[in-house]
Structures are given as C-alpha cells and as structure tokens.
Design a protein around this motif. Structure first.
Motif, PDB file in Angstrom:
ATOM      1  N   ASP A   1      49.911  66.163  61.733  1.00 41.03           N
ATOM      2  CA  ASP A   1      51.217  65.893  62.336  1.00 41.03           C
ATOM      3  C   ASP A   1      51.465  64.383  62.361  1.00 41.03           C
ATOM      4  OD1 ASP A   1      49.848  64.839  64.553  1.00 41.03           O
ATOM      5  OD2 ASP A   1      50.208  66.592  65.804  1.00 41.03           O
ATOM      6  N   THR A   2      52.610  63.984  62.872  1.00 44.66           N
ATOM      7  CA  THR A   2      52.974  62.564  62.861  1.00 44.66           C
ATOM      8  C   THR A   2      52.126  61.725  63.808  1.00 44.66           C
ATOM      9  OG1 THR A   2      54.703  62.946  64.505  1.00 44.66           O
ATOM     10  CG2 THR A   2      55.361  62.983  62.184  1.00 44.66           C
ATOM     11  N   TYR A   3      51.394  62.368  64.698  1.00 44.51           N
ATOM     12  CA  TYR A   3      50.509  61.645  65.612  1.00 44.51           C
ATOM     13  C   TYR A   3      49.107  61.477  65.040  1.00 44.51           C
ATOM     14  CZ  TYR A   3      54.196  62.380  68.983  1.00 44.51           C
ATOM     15  OH  TYR A   3      55.400  62.368  69.625  1.00 44.51           O
TER      16      TYR A   3
ATOM     17  N   ASN B   1      55.434  68.115  70.784  1.00 41.91           N
ATOM     18  CA  ASN B   1      55.290  66.665  70.709  1.00 41.91           C
ATOM     19  C   ASN B   1      54.771  66.150  72.045  1.00 41.91           C
ATOM     20  OD1 ASN B   1      56.329  66.478  68.103  1.00 41.91           O
ATOM     21  ND2 ASN B   1      58.420  66.541  68.870  1.00 41.91           N
TER      22      ASN B   1
ATOM     23  N   GLU C   1      57.214  69.884  66.774  1.00 44.39           N
ATOM     24  CA  GLU C   1      57.191  69.298  65.441  1.00 44.39           C
ATOM     25  C   GLU C   1      56.706  70.373  64.483  1.00 44.39           C
ATOM     26  OE1 GLU C   1      54.885  65.927  62.790  1.00 44.39           O
ATOM     27  OE2 GLU C   1      54.467  66.063  64.920  1.00 44.39           O
TER      28      GLU C   1
END
Length: 186
Positions: A153-155, A63, A45
């Motif tokens: 990040d997206t997490y 990811n 990512e």
C-alpha cells in the motif's frame, strides 16, 4: 389542437420509454460498483483487484491516517477482502465483505482464510507482512510450496495472498531476500 397535443405526448412518452430501455440499463463496470457499494469506501485504500471468471476480489486496507477509533491498532491495519459477482444483465454487484479474526496474529505475519464465492474447492489465504526483512511468502499446498502474491500500500505495508485448493495442514513461511526462513505460521 387536441390531436397535436396527443401526438406530441405520445412521442414524448415513447422517447422516454426507448431511452430508458436502451440507454439507462447499462451494466455497471466493476470500478463504478466498487465506489458505490464498498462499505466505508472513502476510508479505504484499494491495494489490489483480482478478476476471475464470474467474480472479483478487492483487497483493501483502512488508511491509518483516517481512522478515528483509538482502540484500532493503526500501526498494522487488517486487510479486507470484498467480493463482487458479475451478472451479464446488471454488470457487477457487491456480494460480501470479509474482515475475520486472524488465524494467527504475530508481529511478523498474519494469516486469514476465506472461501471464494461460486468456487466450491478454492479459497484465498491472505495476511499482512509485518517484518521488514520478509520479502517472499510461500504457502504449502499439497506437497509443494507456492509463492504468494505480494502487494504494497502507499504506506509501505505489505500484504500477501494466494488463491488455492483447500489444504488441511497449511504452512506459511516468510523468507528473507537471501532465501532464509524468518517466520512460519501453521
């Protein structure tokens, strides 16, 4: 008939040559080179791209959902810095990737150091913020503390970075939202 064939052939060859010279050699934009050249691009990512005068750094993380190696700690993935250099003729090209052993690894902050390409006296200090109460990171450079950039990040994992002059006695501090020191890394 033979003369028409020679003229037609000459026209086709000239057209292909002109197309190749003027239209096929376009400099590649950074985003296209990133997709083509980054190792394991589909497993990463991209969390930040920073452009400088003659190079760019791309901060990415694997990811955790895509990692298949069970020996890899997927709770905290290590940020990776990829460097790209700009060439006026060819556009951007991949220079190198850096995944280095951490300068320190704790449950609260990690710290990595990498010298920047084409820059003799500048480096990047970067790492993960693994403590949920750390909202700010400052790095001592010279006699002052400089605020690091923080990206997520997206997490929800946070990474910090700062481009700065080399410093022998670097100190990294993680602060709470109220400004209290939670953790320090030498």
């Amino acid at each position: 008939m033979e003369r028409k064939f020679i003229l037609l052939s000459l026209f086709v060859i000239t057209s292909v040559f002109v197309w190749f010279i003027f239209f096929n050699n376009k400099p590649l934009p950074l985003e296209e080179v990133i997709a083509q050249e980054m190792p394991f691009f589909e497993k990463k990512e991209i969390i930040h791209i920073e452009k400088f005068d003659r190079f760019a750094l791309v901060i990415s993380k694997a990811n955790p959902d895509d990692l298949t190696n069970h020996s890899v700690n997927t709770e905290h993935t290590v940020p990776v810095i990829d460097f790209f250099v700009e060439n006026n003729k060819n556009g951007w090209s991949f220079l190198n990737s850096s995944w280095e052993a951490p300068r320190s690894y704790t449950d609260h902050l990690t710290s990595f150091i990498k010298f920047l390409p084409l820059e003799e006296n500048r480096l990047i200090t970067f790492g993960d913020i693994n403590h949920p109460e750390i909202h700010n990171v400052k790095i001592k450079v010279g006699d002052e503390y400089l605020a690091a950039n923080i990206i997520e990040d997206t997490y929800g994992n946070k990474t910090y970075f700062l481009v700065h002059e080399p410093e022998n006695d670097r100190l990294i501090k993680g602060y709470s939202e109220a400004g209290n020191i939670i953790f320090e890394v030498n």
